[in-house]
Write an enzyme that holds these catalytic residues in place. Sequence first.
Site, PDB file in Angstrom:
ATOM      1  N   PRO A   2      61.107  59.514  27.777  1.00  0.00           N
ATOM      2  CA  PRO A   2      60.872  60.710  28.497  1.00  0.00           C
ATOM      3  C   PRO A   2      59.778  60.496  29.532  1.00  0.00           C
ATOM      4  CG  PRO A   2      60.449  60.884  26.122  1.00  0.00           C
ATOM      5  CD  PRO A   2      60.972  59.562  26.397  1.00  0.00           C
ATOM      6  N   GLU A   3      60.026  60.897  30.716  1.00  0.00           N
ATOM      7  CA  GLU A   3      59.003  60.921  31.765  1.00  0.00           C
ATOM      8  C   GLU A   3      58.459  62.344  31.823  1.00  0.00           C
ATOM      9  OE1 GLU A   3      60.367  58.962  35.375  1.00  0.00           O
ATOM     10  OE2 GLU A   3      61.863  57.849  34.252  1.00  0.00           O
TER      11      GLU A   3
END
Length: 283
Positions: A2-3
């Site tokens: 996840p960014e």
Amino acid sequence: MPELPEVETVRRGLAPVMEGQAIARADVRRPDLRWPLPQGMAARLTGARVERLGRRSKYLLADLSTGETLIVHLGMSGRMLVSGARLGAFARDHPPAHAHDHVVLDMKSGARVTFNDARRFGAMDLTATAALDAHWLLRDIGPEPLGNAFHEDYLVARLKGRRMPVKAALLDQRIVAGLGNIYVCEALHRAGIDPRRRAGRIAARRVAALVPVIRAVLEEAIAAGGSSLRDYRRSDGELGYFQHGFRVYGREGMPCPAAGCAGTVRRIVQSGRSTFLCPRCQR
DNA sequence: ATGTGTTCCTGTCCGC
DNA sequence: TGCGGACAGGAACACA
């Protein structure tokens, strides 16, 4: 992992379940993730109320009534899954434990939050809220890309003189927080900048133009609920839809979607990681 | 000081 | 169907 947009999506999904709620029981099922978990973590969480669930860069930050903050990083494959959040839920409503369920938080409300991370590149720590900014994981992180401290003059100054490829510079969390491989590729494509260009050799006005582009990509991704890739799901189990918005990431061999560009998306490798670009419209 | 390559770990997918 | 290799959203660390 996840960014930033995915972490923000997770935060928004968890906030209604955790904020203002006390942790009835914490089950810490292994001693370490990427690093050892903090000493006595289960005891320090038990009975604590979550005052606020925040985010800094790709870190989730749960401020507790005990004066400590729980820091969570999802690494590459970390997930926060919610179960039993319905009104009147009982313990039997929770699914059986899955492989890689490392930390389980049972809220007094009956809801359960499970941290699952197959690759175990994730991390957790507990630290005094008052000293949070000085925590070694957070202290060197650059400005939030959606905040006021990230602006044209700042980015121009930070890239000036840098000989590294601009892709690597934007992935450097000390320069700007929260960007990862996907959104750097997307932002550079939208800005028409070749990821291989040395950061310090791009005209200042083109670097400046990157700032609103980065903001737009992240805001669109957040609005779409992030991207669901492989094992990432939103905390409510629903898919995020931004992967349909990718213009270059994962689209090797497909036509460049830029208006009037007849190029083809290519995949190259930069410092061991995939970069997707259109060599025709990115200069 | 900078920049680059390696490493941690497991799961999935693709070609043979 | 099985097997080996490539690859996956991160980022600390060791080394040039």
